[in-house]
Design an enzyme around this catalytic site. Sequence first.
Site, PDB file in Angstrom:
ATOM      1  N   TYR A  32     -30.356  44.272  -7.628  1.00 25.30           N
ATOM      2  CA  TYR A  32     -30.751  44.035  -6.307  1.00 25.30           C
ATOM      3  C   TYR A  32     -29.564  44.131  -5.236  1.00 25.30           C
ATOM      4  CZ  TYR A  32     -34.943  42.232  -8.216  1.00 25.30           C
ATOM      5  OH  TYR A  32     -36.239  42.063  -8.951  1.00 25.30           O
ATOM      6  N   ARG A  40      -7.869  39.542 -22.467  1.00 25.42           N
ATOM      7  CA  ARG A  40      -8.996  38.932 -21.932  1.00 25.42           C
ATOM      8  C   ARG A  40      -8.619  37.906 -21.074  1.00 25.42           C
ATOM      9  NH1 ARG A  40     -13.416  36.389 -26.057  1.00 25.42           N
ATOM     10  NH2 ARG A  40     -12.962  38.090 -27.173  1.00 25.42           N
ATOM     11  N   HIS A  43     -14.786  48.847 -20.368  1.00 21.85           N
ATOM     12  CA  HIS A  43     -14.982  47.420 -20.860  1.00 21.85           C
ATOM     13  C   HIS A  43     -16.082  47.272 -21.772  1.00 21.85           C
ATOM     14  CE1 HIS A  43     -13.722  43.553 -20.352  1.00 21.85           C
ATOM     15  NE2 HIS A  43     -14.725  43.019 -20.288  1.00 21.85           N
TER      16      HIS A  43
END
Length: 855
Positions: A122, A32, A78
């Site tokens: 968007y 990570r 992931h």
Amino acid sequence: MNTEGEKLIPINIVDEMKSSYIDYSMSVIVSRALPDVRDGLKPVHRRVLYGMYGLGVFSNKKYLKSARIVGDVLGKYHPHGDRPVYDAMVRMAQPWSLRYPQVDGQGNYGSMDGDPPAAMRYTEARLQKISDEILSDLDKDTVDFQNNFDDSLQEPKVLPTRIPTLLVNGTSGIAVGMATNMTPHNLTESINAITAYIDNKDITIDELMQHIIAPDFPTGGIIYGYEGVREAFHTGRGRIVLRAKVSFEQIGNRDAIIVSEIPYQVNKAEMIARTAELVKEDKIPGIHEIRDESDRNGLRVVYELKTDAIPNVVLNLLYKYTALQTSFSVNNIALVNGRPQQLNLKEIIHHFVEHRHEVIIRRTRFELNKARERAHILEGFMKVIGTQDDLDKAISIIRHSANPQEAKAGLIEEFQLSDIQAQAILDLRLARLTGMELDKIRQEYDEIMKLINHLEEILATPSLQYEIIKNELIEVKNKYGDERRSEIDYAGGEMNIEDFIPNEQVVLTISHAGYIKRTSAKEYKVQSRGGVGNRGATTRDADFLEYVVAATNHQYMLFFTEKGKCYWLRVFEIPEASKTAKGRAIQNLINIEPDDKIKAYIKTDDLKNTEYVQQMNVVMITKNGTIKKTSLEAYSRPRVNGINAIEIREDDQLLGAKLTDGNSEIMIASKNGKCIRFPEDKVRSVGRTSIGVKGITLEDNDEVIGMIVVNDIANDTVLVVSEKGYGKRTAVEDYRITNRGGKGVITLNITEKTGSVIAINSVVDENDLMIINKSGVAIRMNVSDMRVMGRNTQGVRLINLKGNDEIASVAKIEVDQSVEEEEELAEGETPTTETTPNTHQETNNTEETGTLFDE
């Protein structure tokens, strides 16, 4: 109670916690928070790039919705929240976050002000051109792959990047028990350093630093000082100080500080808001207005200053208190063979080169295998279609076979082909059987054989492998290399305001009412006596310039108040103003208490000069006759809120302070007309917190009105003035030397007609006096008009007072000889003029020795 067949194993909870926590921390470290030293990427960034690679959204393809990309990365590689994946992708697209962005974003991707990006539904994204180099050769078995989280797909363990990503983009991350914080660098410089390492594996870090000079931040700015950079390159840890890039402009009649680049990772909006708070709290005085004028053409923050502010002083306060100066704590920790390791510059370069070396070898082997496979097929073609008879024979075998398997077996038997070669013959299009195509096959075979020889030579020659690494890096540099953005201030270090301000000559003026200003000495041109003179400062009614002295910007002014406190100002901190300006109230410049009042000011040289401060003394006198001498060294460490200069007892107050060199004489006068004279060495030097000793013994209802320090016994005269307008000049020798603490001798014969003594001054003929009445009338007179007379007299009437008016104070106009030539009265003007406080005329028809007030 365990069920049948189950077995309980008792485990020590401490051991279990230890083991589980180590497993957890290693998971965070490896999976990570920390980047791999080879490709410089954390797993989430690697997966975003690989996911986009799989979707085919390269730099030359159209944009794809971010939600589509995030969903693909989430579902395939992931298995965490969609927000972390999107946030990672957004950061990879922000030019102020990454020195070389890896994602090309379209839409609202946030701002330097900390504005969040638009929702992923968007925005759109595709890979940047530079990311093609990070993913280059991924399909050529250059890196190892591993199963994804559900073993349904394969993902790369590392990317075969041609870009030294860890160097050029840096990284930051917090793991369990460790963190990483690596700076970005310039791609051109990084590749120059890597190629220098390839040429000489024994190169030192200092030699590498001739190529990769310092970090290069995406937001530019200035690296202030080089020691932190050197330490970070050598050890992998260091503190780098970053400053904004600023310039000065004139906006109207105000100076302005313009910020065009800010330090890395600074939130511009928060920085401006915090600065505004500090201005309100008066932590940063001198700022009139802050405006953010940034637009699509670049960053521009304007700090418009007050008219009397000094730009360099304000700038240094901004550096001190705001994010215009920040520090970047370098901590180069990355995963090396799956283990976290702290790395210096050479080690980072070494691991990247070794990674590229492995990629080149694996790619070459892959290409060699492919070439050999192709050569094998072409050899089959040559056997079968090399001659017209062989071709006819092959066609006949195929035509007379019942099925492809039979045809393949017939070809293998007839022409001694391999299974692969026979299958390739069967798959051959009829068009390839023309004469021209046959020539092309022979030509291709020749080229393939040359390629095979070249690839075998590469695998056999390490120097050739490193040459390929070098050439590919130079190609990358030529494509994507750019100029440095961050400048380096090698001279930087601890802040030193003096570095910004030239030590030029100035003239300080302080008015009787406490207005102070600094004027460039260039405004005072040399003028012979009897000249017309220059118009001086505009002061308030009944105010005048009391103190005019030449100084240099790096000198100090000490201010002593009646409560016994001492405050400092560097001369350059005193607001600059023209000769005709009034100046600024001293109370606005220092943190003086509202009910306190300045009683004395002393100009000193550099307080950091040890020899000077030990040689000089400050002598103070209080109303009740206490005198105190302290070494100037005790006042050489300025504090913003001042320090206690002398402990003042109840019903006492400080009256004056003078600078002495140890060889002066001191004279103290009381209101009942007594004066004592004794050598300075009669007062032993005490510490700053001491009360002092008795300077003069006072009778009942008597008090000290002042003290003078005499350095030139032959020329100095003692002037005393009484409240009813009487005064006289007396030679210093008329006052016999006594011990400190005596009652003194008569200095003025006090009668009802004269009133009490209110002032004592050391004067010479060249001085002027300003006498201020309680009614507000100010009268100026020349000392040379007063004759020297005996000590035990009542003196002469200096001015005529009307009614019950009395003298409030007497000030000697102290004018430095170096600026005195400029202080001549205009030709034909009368030296003694009066004014009342109600006058409506301008009170600026004065030369710098003092304001002449018109009725």
